[in-house]
Design a protein around this motif. Structure first.
Motif, PDB file in Angstrom:
ATOM      1  N   THR A  58       0.835  -1.197   0.000  1.00 38.20           N
ATOM      2  CA  THR A  58       0.000   0.000   0.000  1.00 38.20           C
ATOM      3  C   THR A  58       0.873   1.250   0.000  1.00 38.20           C
ATOM      4  O   THR A  58       1.936   1.270   0.616  1.00 38.20           O
ATOM      5  CB  THR A  58      -0.915   0.005   1.239  1.00 38.20           C
ATOM      6  OG1 THR A  58      -1.715  -1.182   1.223  1.00 38.20           O
ATOM      7  CG2 THR A  58      -1.828   1.218   1.266  1.00 38.20           C
ATOM      8  N   GLN A  59       0.416   2.284  -0.689  1.00 37.14           N
ATOM      9  CA  GLN A  59       1.093   3.569  -0.633  1.00 37.14           C
ATOM     10  C   GLN A  59       0.398   4.446   0.393  1.00 37.14           C
ATOM     11  O   GLN A  59      -0.831   4.436   0.517  1.00 37.14           O
ATOM     12  CB  GLN A  59       1.089   4.248  -2.004  1.00 37.14           C
ATOM     13  CG  GLN A  59       1.971   3.532  -3.003  1.00 37.14           C
ATOM     14  CD  GLN A  59       2.071   4.276  -4.314  1.00 37.14           C
ATOM     15  OE1 GLN A  59       1.312   5.186  -4.613  1.00 37.14           O
ATOM     16  NE2 GLN A  59       3.043   3.870  -5.119  1.00 37.14           N
ATOM     17  N   TYR A  60       1.205   5.193   1.130  1.00 39.78           N
ATOM     18  CA  TYR A  60       0.712   6.084   2.175  1.00 39.78           C
ATOM     19  C   TYR A  60       1.234   7.492   1.941  1.00 39.78           C
ATOM     20  O   TYR A  60       2.371   7.675   1.505  1.00 39.78           O
ATOM     21  CB  TYR A  60       1.196   5.623   3.557  1.00 39.78           C
ATOM     22  CG  TYR A  60       0.593   4.320   4.009  1.00 39.78           C
ATOM     23  CD1 TYR A  60      -0.547   4.294   4.800  1.00 39.78           C
ATOM     24  CD2 TYR A  60       1.165   3.114   3.634  1.00 39.78           C
ATOM     25  CE1 TYR A  60      -1.102   3.095   5.218  1.00 39.78           C
ATOM     26  CE2 TYR A  60       0.611   1.900   4.041  1.00 39.78           C
ATOM     27  CZ  TYR A  60      -0.518   1.903   4.835  1.00 39.78           C
ATOM     28  OH  TYR A  60      -1.076   0.715   5.237  1.00 39.78           O
ATOM     29  N   LEU A  61       0.393   8.467   2.255  1.00 40.45           N
ATOM     30  CA  LEU A  61       0.790   9.860   2.227  1.00 40.45           C
ATOM     31  C   LEU A  61       1.179  10.253   3.642  1.00 40.45           C
ATOM     32  O   LEU A  61       0.373  10.124   4.570  1.00 40.45           O
ATOM     33  CB  LEU A  61      -0.366  10.747   1.744  1.00 40.45           C
ATOM     34  CG  LEU A  61      -0.128  12.260   1.822  1.00 40.45           C
ATOM     35  CD1 LEU A  61       0.967  12.679   0.850  1.00 40.45           C
ATOM     36  CD2 LEU A  61      -1.407  13.008   1.557  1.00 40.45           C
ATOM     37  N   LEU A  62       2.410  10.698   3.810  1.00 40.80           N
ATOM     38  CA  LEU A  62       2.859  11.278   5.071  1.00 40.80           C
ATOM     39  C   LEU A  62       2.917  12.776   4.826  1.00 40.80           C
ATOM     40  O   LEU A  62       3.677  13.241   3.977  1.00 40.80           O
ATOM     41  CB  LEU A  62       4.249  10.762   5.464  1.00 40.80           C
ATOM     42  CG  LEU A  62       4.486   9.262   5.430  1.00 40.80           C
ATOM     43  CD1 LEU A  62       5.905   8.941   5.903  1.00 40.80           C
ATOM     44  CD2 LEU A  62       3.472   8.517   6.264  1.00 40.80           C
ATOM     45  N   SER A  63       2.093  13.528   5.514  1.00 42.74           N
ATOM     46  CA  SER A  63       2.016  14.961   5.246  1.00 42.74           C
ATOM     47  C   SER A  63       2.371  15.772   6.479  1.00 42.74           C
ATOM     48  O   SER A  63       2.118  15.369   7.602  1.00 42.74           O
ATOM     49  CB  SER A  63       0.624  15.343   4.728  1.00 42.74           C
ATOM     50  OG  SER A  63      -0.372  15.003   5.670  1.00 42.74           O
ATOM     51  N   MET A  64       2.976  16.933   6.218  1.00 46.37           N
ATOM     52  CA  MET A  64       3.434  17.811   7.289  1.00 46.37           C
ATOM     53  C   MET A  64       2.678  19.134   7.211  1.00 46.37           C
ATOM     54  O   MET A  64       2.804  19.862   6.213  1.00 46.37           O
ATOM     55  CB  MET A  64       4.935  18.054   7.157  1.00 46.37           C
ATOM     56  CG  MET A  64       5.505  18.882   8.286  1.00 46.37           C
ATOM     57  SD  MET A  64       7.320  18.938   8.294  1.00 46.37           S
ATOM     58  CE  MET A  64       7.678  19.572   6.680  1.00 46.37           C
ATOM     59  N   PRO A  65       1.901  19.457   8.245  1.00 45.85           N
ATOM     60  CA  PRO A  65       1.155  20.714   8.230  1.00 45.85           C
ATOM     61  C   PRO A  65       2.032  21.907   8.608  1.00 45.85           C
ATOM     62  O   PRO A  65       3.041  21.762   9.298  1.00 45.85           O
ATOM     63  CB  PRO A  65       0.072  20.491   9.293  1.00 45.85           C
ATOM     64  CG  PRO A  65       0.704  19.538  10.256  1.00 45.85           C
ATOM     65  CD  PRO A  65       1.602  18.655   9.436  1.00 45.85           C
TER      66      PRO A  65
ATOM     67  N   TRP B  67       7.482   5.186   9.843  1.00 49.20           N
ATOM     68  CA  TRP B  67       8.168   6.175   9.017  1.00 49.20           C
ATOM     69  C   TRP B  67       7.762   7.589   9.434  1.00 49.20           C
ATOM     70  O   TRP B  67       8.594   8.493   9.510  1.00 49.20           O
ATOM     71  CB  TRP B  67       7.869   5.956   7.539  1.00 49.20           C
ATOM     72  CG  TRP B  67       8.639   4.845   6.929  1.00 49.20           C
ATOM     73  CD1 TRP B  67       8.148   3.693   6.374  1.00 49.20           C
ATOM     74  CD2 TRP B  67      10.065   4.758   6.793  1.00 49.20           C
ATOM     75  NE1 TRP B  67       9.184   2.905   5.914  1.00 49.20           N
ATOM     76  CE2 TRP B  67      10.368   3.535   6.162  1.00 49.20           C
ATOM     77  CE3 TRP B  67      11.122   5.597   7.155  1.00 49.20           C
ATOM     78  CZ2 TRP B  67      11.669   3.134   5.869  1.00 49.20           C
ATOM     79  CZ3 TRP B  67      12.424   5.202   6.867  1.00 49.20           C
ATOM     80  CH2 TRP B  67      12.679   3.991   6.239  1.00 49.20           C
ATOM     81  N   ALA B  68       6.487   7.800   9.699  1.00 49.13           N
ATOM     82  CA  ALA B  68       6.010   9.121  10.123  1.00 49.13           C
ATOM     83  C   ALA B  68       6.643   9.534  11.446  1.00 49.13           C
ATOM     84  O   ALA B  68       6.981  10.703  11.644  1.00 49.13           O
ATOM     85  CB  ALA B  68       4.488   9.120  10.234  1.00 49.13           C
ATOM     86  N   ALA B  69       6.831   8.582  12.347  1.00 42.45           N
ATOM     87  CA  ALA B  69       7.468   8.879  13.634  1.00 42.45           C
ATOM     88  C   ALA B  69       8.905   9.350  13.417  1.00 42.45           C
ATOM     89  O   ALA B  69       9.368  10.295  14.070  1.00 42.45           O
ATOM     90  CB  ALA B  69       7.434   7.651  14.531  1.00 42.45           C
ATOM     91  N   LYS B  70       9.609   8.724  12.484  1.00 40.72           N
ATOM     92  CA  LYS B  70      10.979   9.151  12.170  1.00 40.72           C
ATOM     93  C   LYS B  70      10.983  10.556  11.575  1.00 40.72           C
ATOM     94  O   LYS B  70      11.832  11.381  11.917  1.00 40.72           O
ATOM     95  CB  LYS B  70      11.641   8.163  11.209  1.00 40.72           C
ATOM     96  CG  LYS B  70      11.976   6.846  11.860  1.00 40.72           C
ATOM     97  CD  LYS B  70      12.683   5.926  10.895  1.00 40.72           C
ATOM     98  CE  LYS B  70      13.016   4.607  11.582  1.00 40.72           C
ATOM     99  NZ  LYS B  70      13.970   3.821  10.808  1.00 40.72           N
ATOM    100  N   ALA B  71      10.043  10.838  10.682  1.00 38.59           N
ATOM    101  CA  ALA B  71       9.956  12.173  10.080  1.00 38.59           C
ATOM    102  C   ALA B  71       9.633  13.212  11.143  1.00 38.59           C
ATOM    103  O   ALA B  71      10.224  14.300  11.168  1.00 38.59           O
ATOM    104  CB  ALA B  71       8.897  12.188   8.983  1.00 38.59           C
ATOM    105  N   SER B  72       8.698  12.889  12.023  1.00 36.84           N
ATOM    106  CA  SER B  72       8.294  13.806  13.078  1.00 36.84           C
ATOM    107  C   SER B  72       9.471  14.137  13.993  1.00 36.84           C
ATOM    108  O   SER B  72       9.699  15.303  14.339  1.00 36.84           O
ATOM    109  CB  SER B  72       7.146  13.197  13.890  1.00 36.84           C
ATOM    110  OG  SER B  72       6.770  14.057  14.935  1.00 36.84           O
ATOM    111  N   LYS B  73      10.218  13.124  14.362  1.00 38.50           N
ATOM    112  CA  LYS B  73      11.376  13.323  15.235  1.00 38.50           C
ATOM    113  C   LYS B  73      12.444  14.156  14.528  1.00 38.50           C
ATOM    114  O   LYS B  73      12.989  15.101  15.100  1.00 38.50           O
ATOM    115  CB  LYS B  73      11.949  11.961  15.652  1.00 38.50           C
ATOM    116  CG  LYS B  73      13.044  12.039  16.666  1.00 38.50           C
ATOM    117  CD  LYS B  73      12.492  12.482  18.000  1.00 38.50           C
ATOM    118  CE  LYS B  73      13.519  12.297  19.091  1.00 38.50           C
ATOM    119  NZ  LYS B  73      13.045  12.849  20.356  1.00 38.50           N
TER     120      LYS B  73
END
Length: 121
Positions: free
Chosen positions: A2-9, A99-105
């Motif tokens: 599956t493809q997921y969108l990780l977005s940053m507001p 992956w989102a947790a890594k980006a957030s950190k």
């Protein structure tokens, strides 16, 4: 997979851009983002990544009727807007959230995770 969108507001009141950031802060953010993208790429999970200009630069196109209408403004007004994104392939939601947790950190920002819809079999 599956493809997921990780977005940053981003905060709509600030509308930060690379051109308006403090050079030292920009360098740190670009280094953190670069390291994250390198890790995504090495893992084979990265499909696409990008940063968006603020909503004040948007053009809304409406050709649903007989006439083409253009508006030099975003379609919606909101306290936050999509500032950056990654499209990743992951075996499941938990892997996408990791992956989102890594980006957030790395970037010191909240990240939203949403799966792309798939055509039913």
């Amino acid at each position: 997979m599956t493809q997921y969108l990780l977005s940053m507001p981003h905060d709509s009141a600030e509308e930060p851009t690379m051109a308006t950031m403090d050079p030292a802060e920009l360098e740190a953010v670009m280094a953190a983002a670069g390291a994250f993208i390198e890790e995504l790429t090495a893992s084979g999970a990265l499909v696409f990544a990008g940063g968006l200009h603020p909503p004040s630069t948007a053009v809304t196109v409406d050709h649903t009727g007989d006439e083409l209408a253009l508006a030099d403004e975003p379609y919606t007004q909101a306290p936050e807007y999509l500032g950056g994104l990654w499209v990743v392939e992951a075996p499941d939601k938990d892997a996408a959230v990791a992956w989102a947790a890594k980006a957030s950190k790395a970037l010191g920002a909240r990240i939203e995770v949403r799966a792309f819809q798939e055509v039913p079999a």
